[in-house]
Motif scaffolding. Structure first.
Motif, short mmCIF file in Angstrom:
data_model
loop_
_atom_site.label_atom_id
_atom_site.label_comp_id
_atom_site.label_asym_id
_atom_site.label_seq_id
_atom_site.Cartn_x
_atom_site.Cartn_y
_atom_site.Cartn_z
N PRO A 11 -10.97 12.52 -76.50
CA PRO A 11 -9.52 12.24 -76.47
C PRO A 11 -9.28 10.77 -76.16
O PRO A 11 -10.02 10.16 -75.39
CB PRO A 11 -9.00 13.12 -75.34
N SER A 12 -8.24 10.21 -76.76
CA SER A 12 -7.92 8.80 -76.49
C SER A 12 -7.50 8.60 -75.04
O SER A 12 -7.89 7.63 -74.41
CB SER A 12 -6.82 8.32 -77.42
N ASP A 13 -6.69 9.52 -74.54
CA ASP A 13 -6.29 9.46 -73.13
C ASP A 13 -6.68 10.78 -72.49
O ASP A 13 -6.00 11.78 -72.64
CB ASP A 13 -4.78 9.21 -73.00
N ARG A 14 -7.77 10.76 -71.80
CA ARG A 14 -8.36 11.97 -71.24
C ARG A 14 -7.54 12.57 -70.10
O ARG A 14 -7.64 13.75 -69.81
CB ARG A 14 -9.76 11.61 -70.76
N TYR A 15 -6.71 11.77 -69.43
CA TYR A 15 -6.06 12.22 -68.21
C TYR A 15 -4.55 12.38 -68.32
O TYR A 15 -3.89 12.62 -67.32
CB TYR A 15 -6.38 11.25 -67.08
N ASP A 16 -3.99 12.24 -69.50
CA ASP A 16 -2.54 12.31 -69.62
C ASP A 16 -2.17 12.84 -70.99
O ASP A 16 -2.91 12.67 -71.96
CB ASP A 16 -1.94 10.92 -69.42
N GLY A 17 -1.01 13.46 -71.08
CA GLY A 17 -0.45 13.86 -72.36
C GLY A 17 -0.91 15.22 -72.85
O GLY A 17 -1.67 15.94 -72.20
N LEU A 18 -0.42 15.57 -74.03
CA LEU A 18 -0.72 16.86 -74.63
C LEU A 18 -2.17 16.98 -75.07
O LEU A 18 -2.70 18.09 -75.13
CB LEU A 18 0.20 17.11 -75.82
#
Length: 156
Positions: free
Chosen positions: A105-112
């Protein structure tokens, strides 16, 4: 000595020419993301299809977009969707590389995308939360979005 140097240069040119690219083609990048197993032991494609089926049309899958940057050693695959009354967006991001095959994931700690990685149930909870936020007035949504990074509790 001259023969050794020319043989070494020929070997370097041959290995550089025959080396595979780290950045995948569009089809390969999409296949890697679609077949990625999440923590819920379901693939990304299965989780998206399940969310579409269970939400009764509130969540609709829109397709995949592959973006390349010349300096990056990976491709970015964006999953497009529409949720509730919001306009379509491509908010689920993955970074993909081949040789060796790697998807994250591009942002592992935030978002859907984080919730998608935790499986179908976590993804449905996150979608329900986002739909509830859509019912709030626009100014409250902006305030909530601005304060979210400072929230010490993870309500997902």
């Amino acid at each position: 000595m001259k023969a050794l140097v020319s043989a070494l240069l020929a070997a370097l040119v041959y290995t550089a020419a025959s080396a595979q690219s780290v950045v995948p083609s569009e089809r390969a990048a999409i296949d890697l993301v679609r077949d990625r197993r999440t923590a819920g032991f379901a693939t990304v494609a299965q989780t998206l299809a399940y969310a579409e089926r269970v939400t009764g049309g509130a969540f609709s899958f829109g397709g995949y977009r592959v973006d390349y940057r010349p300096e990056a050693p990976f491709a970015r695959v964006r999953i497009c969707y529409r949720l509730g009354i919001d306009p379509p967006t491509c908010g689920l991001d993955y970074r993909v590389a081949v040789n060796p095959a790697h998807v994250e994931p591009s942002d592992r700690y935030d978002g859907l995308t984080r919730d998608l990685e935790h499986g179908p149930r976590a993804f449905l909870r996150a979608l329900a939360r986002d739909v509830d936020l859509q019912r709030q007035p626009a100014i409250l949504r902006k305030i909530q979005a601005a304060l979210d990074p400072y929230n010490p509790y993870d309500w997902r």
